[in-house]
Design a protein around this motif. Structure first.
Motif: not given
Length: 551
Positions: A242-246, A481-486
């Protein structure tokens, strides 16, 4: 009096700098300026561009290794990485593994090509391989990337110094910018390298001092490790794709390698040091020497984050209410050790050392790129248009380089004020090198490793990758970046920026090059100088032609 930047909270105090602290800081500034003056006038001074930009190509591996480390261990590392681990956990330790891939790649792939061509700018390679348009594109991307990176590096110690002095941010940034510009414009590359050697000692020694005293204050190594382990902050091997994880294993190894490669392998800041070496062997040895130094230093710096977490999560200690997480390290040093004469001065000198070395390296690199990739090509183009001989005056170019150093120094100070509006130091640094460095890396890897690559396809690929990189960077700044709708690309971790932009640039370059080969058949017959390819490809090509001729 408590600085307005930070609210210490009940029972917490900030120890402001004492006389000895200021003496130590003044000494660092004096040594830097004196080094510039010495190399500016000793043995006739810096009278040629060869002297000013690549130190007459006379440096040995040890000082080059030290200047590489000092240039890339900036306040972003010293302040930002402990803050990252304090905030998110110990996963950032995994980032160290990427260096096991990074340094061998540089030593075996990039250094033999750059050093063998006897060039001054890394982007001269792009001209030799693909032509002037890609040389200009590479130079422009580097200049933009370096200008903003220097601004962040200039801003970061000012952020720390504001905590423990009455100095405003702008005053500290102004002093740092002026000192760097002064000694770089006078002493050129030799002043930069030998100042970096001194700064290397300051950085390494101070980091060792802080980690030893910090561990003692937090209760010892075993206690620090157990506390973080009990709170599930040492789960280092996490593999979710999951590339969105830091902070995951793949982010920190693959993403870290790809983010670091543009900076260490093809950035003019690094390449200029390789080119100043006496031989390819000296340049390669400087990289191999960096592997243990960087590994050890990063272990110390990262462990400081675990120390901070342990200390501030045990009563009666209260975590400080900082405006930016990057301030927590300087706050800890000030609160716990500020009463020790000279301690804070040494720590801030360490930050200054990282700043001075990084800024001076960036300024010198930008001058080399301006002269070799912009001024000289324009001069040749103008002479060709007017059908007159090219007029080269090395003394004038050297003087022009010194004036440009001052101009770029002023620009970096101005841009430092913009850095105050951005995010954390680590995310800022990685975002810039990822977004801009990925497409640049693609141009060099295409040129060195794929013989069929041509100028048109590569230029299109690099341009598209660079635009997408800027789009991701600015989108990540202005959207949550934490908003899933972004939009998905705005939520991707900054650790993946270089991987994404490199992949896009490479794919489009390959497709574009193949299409252009079919449109323009002369590209198929176009010869490639083997010196522009990596060494193992040269061997393959030479062996092929020898076998063909024999047959």
């Amino acid at each position: 009096m408590v600085n307005d930047t930070i609210d210490p909270g009940d029972g917490q105090t900030i120890n402001y700098l004492g006389v000895l602290d200021y003496v130590i800081l003044g000494f660092v500034v004096f040594v830097s300026a004196a080094t510039g003056i010495y190399h500016g006038f000793a043995k006739g001074g810096q009278t040629t561009t060869e002297q000013f930009l690549v130190a007459d190509r006379s440096m040995f591996s040890i000082p080059i290794a030290m200047t590489l480390l000092a240039s890339f261990i900036s306040p972003i590392t010293i302040l930002g990485k402990p803050a990252e681990i304090y905030t998110y956990g110990g996963q950032y330790f995994i980032f160290i593994l990427c260096h096991l891939l990074l340094f061998p790649s540089i030593a075996f792939i990039f250094i033999p090509v750059f050093h063998g061509l006897k060039i001054t700018s890394a982007y001269e390679y792009l001209k030799l391989r693909f032509g002037v348009p890609l040389q200009m594109a590479g130079a422009f991307i580097f200049m933009l990337q370096t200008a903003f990176y220097m601004a962040i590096v200039l801003y970061s110690p000012a952020l720390a110094i504001e905590v423990v002095t009455s100095f405003d941010l702008w005053k500290t940034m102004l002093i740092g910018g002026i000192v760097c510009t002064f000694y770089t414009s006078l002493g050129g590359m030799k002043a930069v390298i030998w100042t970096d050697v001194i700064m290397f000692v300051v950085i390494f020694g101070t980091t060792l001092m802080v980690i030893i005293t910090g561990v003692m204050k937090a209760g010892g190594v075993a206690h620090v490790w157990e506390t973080n382990k009990e709170d599930d902050r040492l789960d280092l091997i996490q593999f979710p794709w999951d590339p969105t994880q830091r902070m995951t294993f793949l982010n920190l190894v693959i993403g870290g390698f790809m983010n670091s490669l543009p900076m260490w392998a093809v950035s003019q800041t690094a390449v200029q040091r390789f080119l100043s070496a006496k031989s390819i062997r000296d340049a390669q040895m400087s990289i191999w020497m960096n592997l243990p130094f960087v590994t050890l230093l990063l272990i110390f710096i990262n462990f400081e984050g675990l120390v901070l977490y342990t200390f501030y999560n045990e009563p009666p200690n209260v975590p400080p209410n900082v405006t930016k997480s990057d301030q927590i390290m300087i706050y800890f040093v000030s609160e716990q050790f500020g009463h020790v004469p000279g301690y804070q001065g040494l720590f801030i000198a360490c930050l200054w050392a990282g700043t001075l070395s990084t800024i001076s390296s960036g300024l010198n690199a930008m001058i080399a790129v301006t002269l070799e990739d912009m001024v000289k090509p324009y001069r040749r183009w103008r002479a060709k248009r007017n059908n007159v001989p090219v007029e080269e005056n090395d003394a004038s170019d050297t003087f022009r380089s010194k004036i440009l150093t001052c101009i770029y120094g002023v620009i970096s100070i101005f841009l430092a004020f913009l850095a105050t509006k951005m995010g954390t130091l680590v995310s800022m640094g990685n975002s810039i090198f990822g977004a801009a460095g990925g497409p640049l890396l693609a141009a060099f890897t295409q040129g060195m490793m794929w013989k069929r690559a041509n100028s048109m396809g590569t230029l299109i690929g690099v341009s598209v990758g660079f635009v997408i990189g800027l789009w991701m960077t600015f989108g990540g700044m202005f959207y949550d970046a934490t908003d899933p709708d972004t939009f998905y690309l705005y939520r991707v971790s900054f650790m993946w920026y270089a991987t994404i932009t490199w992949s896009i640039s490479t794919l489009i370059s390959i497709i574009g090059s193949e299409v252009y080969r079919h449109i323009n058949p002369s590209e198929i017959e176009k010869p490639i100088d083997p010196a522009l390819l990596v060494t193992f490809l040269r061997y393959f090509i030479n062996s092929f032609f020898i076998r063909t001729a024999t047959a």
